[in-house]
Write an enzyme that holds these catalytic residues in place. Structure first.
Site, PDB file in Angstrom:
ATOM      1  N   ASP A 218     -19.476 -10.541   9.734  1.00 18.64           N
ATOM      2  CA  ASP A 218     -19.830 -11.436  10.846  1.00 18.64           C
ATOM      3  C   ASP A 218     -18.800 -12.556  10.905  1.00 18.64           C
ATOM      4  O   ASP A 218     -17.936 -12.659  10.045  1.00 18.64           O
ATOM      5  CB  ASP A 218     -21.223 -12.033  10.592  1.00 18.64           C
ATOM      6  CG  ASP A 218     -21.261 -12.727   9.231  1.00 18.64           C
ATOM      7  OD1 ASP A 218     -20.845 -13.890   9.165  1.00 18.64           O
ATOM      8  OD2 ASP A 218     -21.673 -12.089   8.232  1.00 18.64           O
ATOM      9  N   ASP A 220     -19.669 -15.796  10.601  1.00 21.85           N
ATOM     10  CA  ASP A 220     -20.420 -16.961  10.146  1.00 21.85           C
ATOM     11  C   ASP A 220     -21.004 -17.641  11.386  1.00 21.85           C
ATOM     12  O   ASP A 220     -21.684 -16.980  12.152  1.00 21.85           O
ATOM     13  CB  ASP A 220     -19.509 -17.883   9.305  1.00 21.85           C
ATOM     14  CG  ASP A 220     -20.298 -18.818   8.399  1.00 21.85           C
ATOM     15  OD1 ASP A 220     -21.365 -18.377   7.897  1.00 21.85           O
ATOM     16  OD2 ASP A 220     -19.885 -19.961   8.178  1.00 21.85           O
TER      17      ASP A 220
END
Length: 281
Positions: A218, A220
């Site tokens: 991802d 973050d």
């Protein structure tokens, strides 16, 4: 006289969604205890292409152990006691850089420590612990020679791989605030996770070659117009990409076993020795 070469034995610490014991042939389980308590779970002993390996699920097989509560010292001690010369680990991480996309692999080479509650040394003066105080150097936290094998293997397999990167390890279990995420970018961190420290530090103290395959899942929460990190997003990305980390390990392990490690092991041993101040009698 030069030290006799120790046969290569590889410890594998599997992170979230990256701890499948099926990669080992002829598996047996072994429950152990250490001077620092019990490791996260049973050690799974077996072979990968004829190389002795020991697998350990960092968060326990059922993923019941939060990052703060992982008994890192017991985990590293147990692998050392089992005769592991190398520890290869997998870790899920968030990307702090546009160019490190979810699904990419990063062979991290540096860390920034933002943990606050973890034992970072075996030499803490407790009963049954090693005597002395160890000021282990951390300029090169990961084993360069082992990392080179992982990078080369990833390239050969056609896996998108970043050959270096700085990980910031946070205490967790919460994810970062946006302000923290932006700050870590300013600090020069490339990825973020909750487990590299103190694992890498303890492996160095134990004189073991340690390298990590980090899987970006991802962005973050720093990136605008991008969904912020969530557990289901991380797990979905791991499910889709876990085979990348697995294939790197399966290919790298026999290569590592075929190389000479006497000098590397001796250097690690010397480093620990020269860094330890023993009590005066």
């Amino acid at each position: 006289m030069a030290a006799a070469a120790q046969a290569v034995k590889v410890g594998i610490i599997g992170g979230s969604g990256l701890d499948d014991p099926d990669i080992l042939e002829g598996r047996t389980e072994k429950y152990v205890d250490t001077p620092y308590g019990k490791p996260s779970d049973a050690l799974v002993l077996g072979k990968i292409k004829n190389v002795d390996c020991v697998l350990l699920a960092r968060h326990g097989k059922q993923h019941t152990i939060a990052p703060t509560n992982v008994n890192f010292r017991a985990n590293i001690w147990a692998l050392k006691a089992e005769g592991c010369t190398h520890i290869l680990v997998t870790t899920a991480c968030g990307s702090l850089r546009e160019e490190i996309q979810p699904g990419d692999v990063v062979i991290i080479d540096q860390f920034i420590d933002r943990t606050t509650k973890r034992h970072q040394t075996f030499y803490d003066g407790g009963p049954g612990c090693i005597p002395g105080v160890c000021h282990i150097p951390m300029a090169e936290p990961f084993c360069t020679k082992t990392r080179e094998v992982l990078i080369e293997v990833a390239k050969k397999l056609g896996i998108k791989c970043h050959s270096k990167g700085t990980v910031v390890t946070i205490e967790g279990p919460r994810f970062s605030s946006r302000a923290e995420s932006l700050m870590f970018r300013l600090w020069g961190a490339d990825v973020i996770n909750m487990t590299t420290v103190p694992e890498v530090v303890l492996a160095k103290e134990a004189g073991i070659c340690y390298a990590s395959v980090a899987m970006a899942t991802d962005y973050d929460c720093w990136k605008e117009h991008e969904e912020t990190v969530s557990v289901d997003k991380v797990l979905k990305m791991l499910k889709e990409n876990a085979n990348k980390a697995t294939s790197i390990l399966l290919t790298a392990i026999p290569q590592i076993a075929a190389m000479g490690w006497t000098e590397t092991q001796q250097n690690l041993k010397n480093t620990v020795e020269f860094s330890t101040m023993l009590p005066r009698h």
